[in-house]
Design a protein around this motif. Structure first.
Motif, PDB file in Angstrom:
ATOM      1  N   ASN A 107       0.833  -1.208   0.000  1.00  0.00           N
ATOM      2  CA  ASN A 107       0.000   0.000   0.000  1.00  0.00           C
ATOM      3  C   ASN A 107       0.863   1.252   0.000  1.00  0.00           C
ATOM      4  OD1 ASN A 107      -3.179   0.070   0.511  1.00  0.00           O
ATOM      5  ND2 ASN A 107      -2.383  -1.890   1.268  1.00  0.00           N
ATOM      6  N   LEU A 108       1.906   1.223   0.811  1.00  0.00           N
ATOM      7  CA  LEU A 108       2.788   2.395   0.866  1.00  0.00           C
ATOM      8  C   LEU A 108       3.486   2.585  -0.483  1.00  0.00           C
ATOM      9  CD1 LEU A 108       4.350   1.926   4.411  1.00  0.00           C
ATOM     10  CD2 LEU A 108       2.558   3.534   3.737  1.00  0.00           C
ATOM     11  N   LEU A 109       3.934   1.474  -1.072  1.00  0.00           N
ATOM     12  CA  LEU A 109       4.638   1.572  -2.355  1.00  0.00           C
ATOM     13  C   LEU A 109       3.720   2.140  -3.438  1.00  0.00           C
ATOM     14  CD1 LEU A 109       6.689  -1.746  -2.230  1.00  0.00           C
ATOM     15  CD2 LEU A 109       7.582   0.600  -2.111  1.00  0.00           C
ATOM     16  N   ALA A 110       2.418   1.845  -3.318  1.00  0.00           N
ATOM     17  CA  ALA A 110       1.471   2.388  -4.300  1.00  0.00           C
ATOM     18  C   ALA A 110       1.508   3.920  -4.287  1.00  0.00           C
ATOM     19  CB  ALA A 110       0.059   1.894  -3.999  1.00  0.00           C
ATOM     20  N   GLY A 111       1.809   4.479  -3.136  1.00  0.00           N
ATOM     21  CA  GLY A 111       1.877   5.944  -3.026  1.00  0.00           C
ATOM     22  C   GLY A 111       3.063   6.535  -3.756  1.00  0.00           C
ATOM     23  N   ALA A 112       4.076   5.705  -4.008  1.00  0.00           N
ATOM     24  CA  ALA A 112       5.264   6.208  -4.703  1.00  0.00           C
ATOM     25  C   ALA A 112       5.045   6.214  -6.211  1.00  0.00           C
ATOM     26  CB  ALA A 112       6.481   5.359  -4.350  1.00  0.00           C
ATOM     27  N   LEU A 113       4.028   5.468  -6.684  1.00  0.00           N
ATOM     28  CA  LEU A 113       3.834   5.354  -8.138  1.00  0.00           C
ATOM     29  C   LEU A 113       3.524   6.704  -8.772  1.00  0.00           C
ATOM     30  CD1 LEU A 113       1.666   2.099  -8.300  1.00  0.00           C
ATOM     31  CD2 LEU A 113       4.107   2.370  -8.834  1.00  0.00           C
ATOM     32  N   ALA A 114       2.708   7.495  -8.046  1.00  0.00           N
ATOM     33  CA  ALA A 114       2.255   8.765  -8.618  1.00  0.00           C
ATOM     34  C   ALA A 114       3.413   9.719  -8.875  1.00  0.00           C
ATOM     35  CB  ALA A 114       1.249   9.423  -7.678  1.00  0.00           C
ATOM     36  N   SER A 115       4.440   9.613  -8.031  1.00  0.00           N
ATOM     37  CA  SER A 115       5.503  10.613  -8.137  1.00  0.00           C
ATOM     38  C   SER A 115       6.767  10.070  -8.797  1.00  0.00           C
ATOM     39  CB  SER A 115       5.840  11.134  -6.743  1.00  0.00           C
ATOM     40  OG  SER A 115       6.121  10.049  -5.906  1.00  0.00           O
ATOM     41  N   GLY A 116       6.770   8.775  -9.160  1.00  0.00           N
ATOM     42  CA  GLY A 116       7.975   8.213  -9.786  1.00  0.00           C
ATOM     43  C   GLY A 116       9.088   8.072  -8.754  1.00  0.00           C
ATOM     44  N   GLY A 117      10.310   8.240  -9.156  1.00  0.00           N
ATOM     45  CA  GLY A 117      11.431   8.130  -8.211  1.00  0.00           C
ATOM     46  C   GLY A 117      12.206   6.850  -8.442  1.00  0.00           C
ATOM     47  N   SER A 118      13.516   6.906  -8.187  1.00  0.00           N
ATOM     48  CA  SER A 118      14.388   5.755  -8.384  1.00  0.00           C
ATOM     49  C   SER A 118      14.141   4.736  -7.276  1.00  0.00           C
ATOM     50  CB  SER A 118      15.849   6.198  -8.335  1.00  0.00           C
ATOM     51  OG  SER A 118      16.136   6.620  -7.014  1.00  0.00           O
ATOM     52  N   ARG A 119      14.676   3.529  -7.470  1.00  0.00           N
ATOM     53  CA  ARG A 119      14.540   2.479  -6.465  1.00  0.00           C
ATOM     54  C   ARG A 119      15.092   2.957  -5.103  1.00  0.00           C
ATOM     55  NH1 ARG A 119      15.406  -3.744  -6.986  1.00  0.00           N
ATOM     56  NH2 ARG A 119      14.614  -3.461  -9.093  1.00  0.00           N
ATOM     57  N   GLN A 120      16.230   3.645  -5.165  1.00  0.00           N
ATOM     58  CA  GLN A 120      16.848   4.160  -3.934  1.00  0.00           C
ATOM     59  C   GLN A 120      15.941   5.160  -3.237  1.00  0.00           C
ATOM     60  OE1 GLN A 120      19.132   1.832  -3.312  1.00  0.00           O
ATOM     61  NE2 GLN A 120      19.838   3.495  -1.976  1.00  0.00           N
ATOM     62  N   GLU A 121      15.331   6.040  -4.036  1.00  0.00           N
ATOM     63  CA  GLU A 121      14.446   7.066  -3.461  1.00  0.00           C
ATOM     64  C   GLU A 121      13.211   6.421  -2.827  1.00  0.00           C
ATOM     65  OE1 GLU A 121      15.454  10.906  -6.327  1.00  0.00           O
ATOM     66  OE2 GLU A 121      14.024   9.398  -7.003  1.00  0.00           O
ATOM     67  N   VAL A 122      12.701   5.393  -3.496  1.00  0.00           N
ATOM     68  CA  VAL A 122      11.521   4.719  -2.959  1.00  0.00           C
ATOM     69  C   VAL A 122      11.881   4.030  -1.643  1.00  0.00           C
ATOM     70  CG1 VAL A 122       9.849   2.866  -3.373  1.00  0.00           C
ATOM     71  CG2 VAL A 122      10.405   4.474  -5.212  1.00  0.00           C
ATOM     72  N   LYS A 123      13.048   3.400  -1.603  1.00  0.00           N
ATOM     73  CA  LYS A 123      13.493   2.714  -0.378  1.00  0.00           C
ATOM     74  C   LYS A 123      13.655   3.735   0.765  1.00  0.00           C
ATOM     75  CE  LYS A 123      16.821  -0.818   0.954  1.00  0.00           C
ATOM     76  NZ  LYS A 123      17.912  -0.234   1.708  1.00  0.00           N
ATOM     77  N   ALA A 124      14.261   4.867   0.433  1.00  0.00           N
ATOM     78  CA  ALA A 124      14.433   5.913   1.452  1.00  0.00           C
ATOM     79  C   ALA A 124      13.075   6.442   1.909  1.00  0.00           C
ATOM     80  CB  ALA A 124      15.292   7.052   0.886  1.00  0.00           C
ATOM     81  N   GLY A 125      12.140   6.515   0.952  1.00  0.00           N
ATOM     82  CA  GLY A 125      10.781   6.972   1.288  1.00  0.00           C
ATOM     83  C   GLY A 125      10.106   6.038   2.277  1.00  0.00           C
ATOM     84  N   LEU A 126      10.274   4.732   2.043  1.00  0.00           N
ATOM     85  CA  LEU A 126       9.677   3.752   2.966  1.00  0.00           C
ATOM     86  C   LEU A 126      10.303   3.879   4.359  1.00  0.00           C
ATOM     87  CD1 LEU A 126       9.426   0.212   1.296  1.00  0.00           C
ATOM     88  CD2 LEU A 126       7.572   1.598   2.229  1.00  0.00           C
ATOM     89  N   GLU A 127      11.620   4.009   4.393  1.00  0.00           N
ATOM     90  CA  GLU A 127      12.297   4.129   5.696  1.00  0.00           C
ATOM     91  C   GLU A 127      11.801   5.361   6.452  1.00  0.00           C
ATOM     92  OE1 GLU A 127      13.909   1.874   7.318  1.00  0.00           O
ATOM     93  OE2 GLU A 127      13.567   0.634   5.551  1.00  0.00           O
ATOM     94  N   ARG A 128      11.579   6.422   5.691  1.00  0.00           N
ATOM     95  CA  ARG A 128      11.067   7.657   6.315  1.00  0.00           C
ATOM     96  C   ARG A 128       9.685   7.395   6.920  1.00  0.00           C
ATOM     97  NH1 ARG A 128       8.055  11.655   3.018  1.00  0.00           N
ATOM     98  NH2 ARG A 128       7.719  13.533   4.270  1.00  0.00           N
ATOM     99  N   ILE A 129       8.819   6.700   6.202  1.00  0.00           N
ATOM    100  CA  ILE A 129       7.481   6.434   6.733  1.00  0.00           C
ATOM    101  C   ILE A 129       7.599   5.556   7.987  1.00  0.00           C
ATOM    102  CG2 ILE A 129       5.183   5.432   6.259  1.00  0.00           C
ATOM    103  CD1 ILE A 129       6.063   7.956   4.547  1.00  0.00           C
ATOM    104  N   TYR A 130       8.477   4.550   7.935  1.00  0.00           N
ATOM    105  CA  TYR A 130       8.628   3.659   9.086  1.00  0.00           C
ATOM    106  C   TYR A 130       9.233   4.394  10.283  1.00  0.00           C
ATOM    107  CZ  TYR A 130       7.488  -0.245   5.978  1.00  0.00           C
ATOM    108  OH  TYR A 130       6.861  -1.097   5.115  1.00  0.00           O
ATOM    109  N   HIS A 131      10.012   5.410  10.007  1.00  0.00           N
ATOM    110  CA  HIS A 131      10.555   6.234  11.095  1.00  0.00           C
ATOM    111  C   HIS A 131       9.413   6.947  11.848  1.00  0.00           C
ATOM    112  CE1 HIS A 131      12.894   9.327  13.131  1.00  0.00           C
ATOM    113  NE2 HIS A 131      12.173  10.241  12.527  1.00  0.00           N
ATOM    114  N   TYR A 132       8.480   7.504  11.091  1.00  0.00           N
ATOM    115  CA  TYR A 132       7.364   8.214  11.737  1.00  0.00           C
ATOM    116  C   TYR A 132       6.280   7.258  12.240  1.00  0.00           C
ATOM    117  CZ  TYR A 132       9.254  12.681  10.291  1.00  0.00           C
ATOM    118  OH  TYR A 132      10.074  13.770  10.160  1.00  0.00           O
TER     119      TYR A 132
END
Ligand code: ATP
Length: 248
Positions: A107-132
């Motif tokens: 579900n979280l990864l689905a949120g990255a689809l709209a904005s694109g982003g490299s694999r690294q950026e998506v991974k960092a995005g997930l870590e950020r969500i898990y941090h909060y």
């Protein structure tokens, strides 16, 4: 000189199905890095105002027939919702809307689809969500449909944050949730705001919890703004208190 608000709504009017006037000339502004609450009873026009800003009102046969929405000073009244998302303005709809059969992480990864982003950026995005949202990290492999209401609200917010928005429109985050979970969610909103400067415009019927976390608030009634002020001012007004702050 005061800074230009990141979001400004001037006198918008919204009609559904060409006949139902749901919002009659609402104006509001959201300063960058602020939390602003839209308060009011059921049917007051809070959701419609948010959906007019995010351009999602069109999906419900609604239309902005007057006024305008400025985002970072630019008129976005006739923009498409996906363009707004790519530019950093996202909405979390009322009612959470998770994909129940997908895992929390999917579900979280689905949120990255709209904005694109490299694999690294998506991974960092997930870590950020898990941090909060450490709860979501614990539940990341669970089907979203099997998580609690509070966790589903966190998934919905986390998914929106994957697009790295500057402004989040958050519709009724407390709906149907126990007070402790509501406090946990509002505390995370406040941290995102304080640590990263994400701006929030949130619609809430639960005015007392919203005013504890917002900087400024507007009260809507029958599609119009009937009061506004700093959260502290509104919380101290006995008329507002009696009308809108009884619950919660
Ligand atoms: P709630 O908390 O119940 O969502 P709200 O303050 O967000 O309340 P809105 O949902 O914006 O209020 O509703 C404002 C008015 O617009 C109401 O009279 C409602 O019946 C009407 N309305 C909302 N959505 C639609 C729609 N899709 N089609 C027709 N009328 C609608």
């Amino acid at each position: 000189m005061t800074a230009m608000p990141i979001l400004q709504v001037d006198d918008i009017e919204v009609v559904y199905e060409q006949v139902i006037l749901a919002v009659h000339g609402v104006s509001l502004s959201l300063g960058e890095g602020r939390i602003v609450a839209l308060l009011g009873a059921n049917g007051a026009g809070k959701s419609t105002t948010l959906k007019a800003i995010s351009a999602l009102v069109g999906a419900e046969r609604g239309e902005v027939v007057g006024g305008r929405v400025l985002y970072r000073g630019k008129d976005v009244t006739r923009s498409a919702p996906d363009v707004l998302v790519r530019n950093g303005l996202v909405q979390v709809l009322e009612g959470r809307h998770c994909f129940p059969h997908l895992s929390v992480e999917e579900n979280l990864l689905a949120g990255a689809l709209a904005s694109g982003g490299s694999r690294q950026e998506v991974k960092a995005g997930l870590e950020r969500i898990y941090h909060y949202f450490p709860r979501l990290k614990e539940r990341r492999r669970s089907a979203a449909g099997y998580t609690s209401g509070g966790e589903q609200q966190m998934v919905a917010i986390g998914r929106a944050l994957m697009a790295r928005p500057a402004v989040v429109l958050l519709d009724e985050p407390s709906m149907g949730l126990a007070p402790l979970i509501v406090d946990e969610i509002f505390a995370i909103v406040a941290r995102l705001n304080a640590d990263e400067g994400v701006s929030f415009l949130l619609a809430e019927q639960n005015a007392s919890v919203a005013l504890r976390h917002a900087h400024h608030a507007y009260v809507l009634e029958s599609g119009r703004v009937v009061a506004q002020g700093s959260a502290a001012e509104l919380a101290a007004r006995s008329d507002i208190h009696d009308l809108y702050l009884g619950a919660g």
